[in-house]
Design a protein around this motif. Structure first.
Motif, PDB file in Angstrom:
ATOM      1  N   GLY A   1      37.828   7.997  28.680  1.00  0.00           N
ATOM      2  CA  GLY A   1      38.905   7.427  29.481  1.00  0.00           C
ATOM      3  C   GLY A   1      38.448   7.181  30.898  1.00  0.00           C
ATOM      4  N   GLY A   2      39.166   6.323  31.566  1.00  0.00           N
ATOM      5  CA  GLY A   2      38.862   6.029  32.957  1.00  0.00           C
ATOM      6  C   GLY A   2      40.138   5.783  33.733  1.00  0.00           C
ATOM      7  N   LEU A   3      40.115   6.106  35.004  1.00  0.00           N
ATOM      8  CA  LEU A   3      41.285   5.934  35.858  1.00  0.00           C
ATOM      9  C   LEU A   3      40.822   5.557  37.249  1.00  0.00           C
ATOM     10  N   ARG A   4      41.403   4.500  37.803  1.00  0.00           N
ATOM     11  CA  ARG A   4      41.195   4.147  39.201  1.00  0.00           C
ATOM     12  C   ARG A   4      42.560   4.172  39.847  1.00  0.00           C
ATOM     13  N   LYS A   5      42.689   4.980  40.867  1.00  0.00           N
ATOM     14  CA  LYS A   5      43.963   5.125  41.554  1.00  0.00           C
ATOM     15  C   LYS A   5      43.741   4.857  43.027  1.00  0.00           C
ATOM     16  N   ASP A   6      44.596   4.032  43.597  1.00  0.00           N
ATOM     17  CA  ASP A   6      44.514   3.677  45.006  1.00  0.00           C
ATOM     18  C   ASP A   6      45.871   4.009  45.610  1.00  0.00           C
ATOM     19  N   SER A   7      45.888   4.784  46.677  1.00  0.00           N
ATOM     20  CA  SER A   7      47.182   5.140  47.275  1.00  0.00           C
ATOM     21  C   SER A   7      47.073   5.170  48.790  1.00  0.00           C
ATOM     22  N   VAL A   8      48.220   5.031  49.404  1.00  0.00           N
ATOM     23  CA  VAL A   8      48.305   5.089  50.854  1.00  0.00           C
ATOM     24  C   VAL A   8      49.583   5.851  51.196  1.00  0.00           C
ATOM     25  N   SER A   9      49.530   6.661  52.235  1.00  0.00           N
ATOM     26  CA  SER A   9      50.691   7.412  52.698  1.00  0.00           C
ATOM     27  C   SER A   9      50.806   7.292  54.210  1.00  0.00           C
TER      28      SER A   9
END
Length: 161
Positions: free
Chosen positions: A149-157
């Protein structure tokens, strides 16, 4: 990649909340905005089982006035000031606040938390990476149940007080 236009809408809304707080004798305001975008893929038994994309947007306002505290939240940055007004109307029934204001702001620290190569990965790249991991193993026999599996997560706070 995260749409920074929403972050700018939140920033503008939060500034307006801080201005309104001064007008309405709200002694403390905490404004938190969070936005996440995610690409996920999963292989099971050598076959692609999941390829999904998701996005979340949320904000939370915590108001303090007259010994009371209330938190309100939403997910439409263009409605932040409406949410603030709702919070002000709820203050009379809020929880007991054991403080009157939030600490003064300090310097902004922006630690690097990702590799540029990972940030550029899209769903096709994640699928390709999973296939590359599974391909050499698949020749060892059909009785193997291979998963990857693979996951790319991009977030900003953003947090304002």
């Amino acid at each position: 990649m995260v749409d920074h236009a929403l972050l700018e809408k939140a920033r503008k809304g939060f500034r307006e909340c801080l201005r309104l707080a001064r007008e309405r004798d709200v002694s403390g305001v905490s404004c938190l905005f969070s936005q996440t975008e995610e690409e996920r893929v999963a292989y099971e038994a050598g076959k692609l089982k999941e390829a999904s994309t998701g996005q979340t947007v949320e904000y939370r306002l915590t108001l303090v006035a007259g010994g009371k505290r209330v938190s309100v939240s939403g997910n439409r940055p263009d409605k932040i000031t409406d949410t603030f007004q709702a919070g002000v109307s709820l203050l009379a029934t809020g929880s007991a606040a054991h403080f009157s204001d939030y600490p003064s702001p300090s310097g902004i620290v922006r630690p690097r938390r990702h590799a540029e190569r990972t940030a550029r990965l899209d769903q096709a790249g994640l699928i390709s990476a999973c296939e590359a991991m599974l391909s050499p193993l698949s020749g060892h026999g059909p009785e193997l149940c291979l998963s990857a599996g693979g996951l790319r997560k991009d977030s900003v706070s953003l947090l304002l007080t």
